[in-house]
Design a protein around this motif. Structure first.
Motif, short mmCIF file in Angstrom:
data_model
loop_
_atom_site.label_atom_id
_atom_site.label_comp_id
_atom_site.label_asym_id
_atom_site.label_seq_id
_atom_site.Cartn_x
_atom_site.Cartn_y
_atom_site.Cartn_z
N GLU A 77 0.84 -1.20 0.00
CA GLU A 77 0.00 0.00 0.00
C GLU A 77 0.87 1.25 0.00
N SER A 78 0.30 2.31 -0.52
CA SER A 78 1.06 3.56 -0.49
C SER A 78 1.09 4.09 0.93
N PHE A 79 2.19 4.73 1.27
CA PHE A 79 2.39 5.22 2.62
C PHE A 79 2.18 6.71 2.66
N GLU A 80 1.32 7.16 3.55
CA GLU A 80 1.05 8.58 3.64
C GLU A 80 1.13 9.00 5.10
N CYS A 81 2.31 9.07 5.63
CA CYS A 81 2.56 9.51 7.00
C CYS A 81 1.82 8.66 8.03
N GLY A 82 1.67 7.39 7.80
CA GLY A 82 1.05 6.52 8.77
C GLY A 82 -0.47 6.56 8.76
N LYS A 83 -1.07 7.36 7.90
CA LYS A 83 -2.52 7.47 7.83
C LYS A 83 -3.04 6.67 6.65
N VAL A 84 -4.30 6.39 6.69
CA VAL A 84 -4.93 5.72 5.55
C VAL A 84 -4.98 6.70 4.40
N PRO A 85 -4.53 6.29 3.20
CA PRO A 85 -4.52 7.23 2.07
C PRO A 85 -5.93 7.70 1.74
N ILE A 86 -6.05 8.98 1.45
CA ILE A 86 -7.36 9.53 1.11
C ILE A 86 -7.57 9.62 -0.39
N ALA A 87 -6.51 9.45 -1.19
CA ALA A 87 -6.63 9.49 -2.64
C ALA A 87 -5.60 8.56 -3.23
N LEU A 88 -5.80 8.18 -4.47
CA LEU A 88 -4.84 7.33 -5.14
C LEU A 88 -3.57 8.11 -5.44
N PRO A 89 -2.42 7.47 -5.28
CA PRO A 89 -1.17 8.22 -5.48
C PRO A 89 -0.88 8.56 -6.93
N GLU A 90 -1.59 7.98 -7.88
CA GLU A 90 -1.27 8.28 -9.27
C GLU A 90 -1.96 9.55 -9.76
N GLY A 91 -2.52 10.32 -8.85
CA GLY A 91 -3.10 11.60 -9.24
C GLY A 91 -2.03 12.55 -9.72
N ARG A 92 -2.44 13.57 -10.44
CA ARG A 92 -1.48 14.52 -11.00
C ARG A 92 -1.15 15.60 -9.98
N PHE A 93 0.11 16.00 -9.99
CA PHE A 93 0.56 17.09 -9.15
C PHE A 93 0.57 18.37 -9.98
N ALA A 94 0.30 19.47 -9.34
CA ALA A 94 0.37 20.75 -10.04
C ALA A 94 1.83 21.05 -10.36
N ILE A 95 2.08 21.50 -11.58
CA ILE A 95 3.45 21.76 -12.02
C ILE A 95 4.05 22.95 -11.31
N LYS A 96 3.23 23.81 -10.70
CA LYS A 96 3.77 25.00 -10.03
C LYS A 96 4.62 24.63 -8.82
N PHE A 97 4.33 23.49 -8.19
CA PHE A 97 5.16 23.08 -7.07
C PHE A 97 6.58 22.75 -7.55
N SER A 98 6.65 22.03 -8.65
CA SER A 98 7.96 21.69 -9.20
C SER A 98 8.67 22.93 -9.71
N THR A 99 7.93 23.82 -10.36
CA THR A 99 8.54 25.05 -10.87
C THR A 99 9.09 25.89 -9.74
N THR A 100 8.34 26.00 -8.66
CA THR A 100 8.82 26.78 -7.53
C THR A 100 10.05 26.15 -6.90
N ALA A 101 10.05 24.83 -6.78
CA ALA A 101 11.21 24.15 -6.21
C ALA A 101 12.44 24.31 -7.09
N ILE A 102 12.26 24.16 -8.39
CA ILE A 102 13.39 24.31 -9.32
C ILE A 102 13.91 25.75 -9.29
#
Length: 134
Positions: free
Chosen positions: A56-81
């Motif tokens: 199972e996917s691990f989400e800080c010890g909690k039961v996952p609330i969504a499937l992990p294959e969801g899309r991430f917003a590109i702005k998070f990656s852009t900001t990090a880069i």
């Protein structure tokens, strides 16, 4: 050249510049070897006992609330880069400030050009919406 400008005193060139970088390259090679070994070793020596809980996917010890294959917003990656790029590029500014007086006018114009290119990147990111956080 204009008055009041001092030249940076460089050590005499003895023809050993390429040889002087060999220890640094050896350190990089050893670090890459150790990193590769530490990444490869658990796959060889680690136990293989898969279970449904472990798969199972691990989400800080909690039961996952969504499937992990969801899309991430590109702005998070852009900001990090953008943060990494500006953080690394600003590391070049600190040594410049230390030897600013020895570099003279050439060092000033070189750093001004460097910061100008840096600001062009910031303006480009700003126009593309990289600084908007909605």
């Amino acid at each position: 050249m204009g008055g009041g400008e001092r030249q940076l005193a460089l050590p005499p060139h003895d023809g050993l510049t390429a040889v002087q970088y060999v220890p640094i390259l050896m350190v990089f090679a050893v670090c890459a070897g150790v990193a590769g070994l530490l990444a490869w070793l658990p796959s060889v020596l680690g136990p293989r006992r898969p279970s449904p809980v472990k798969l199972e996917s691990f989400e800080c010890g909690k039961v996952p609330i969504a499937l992990p294959e969801g899309r991430f917003a590109i702005k998070f990656s852009t900001t990090a880069i953008m943060f990494i790029i500006f953080d690394i590029e600003l590391m070049f500014v600190f040594p410049w400030t230390v030897v600013y007086r020895e570099l003279g006018l050439f060092g000033f114009w070189t750093m001004l050009f460097y910061l100008g290119v840096l600001m062009l990147g910031l303006l480009y990111d700003w126009r593309k919406g990289g600084l908007e956080w909605d």
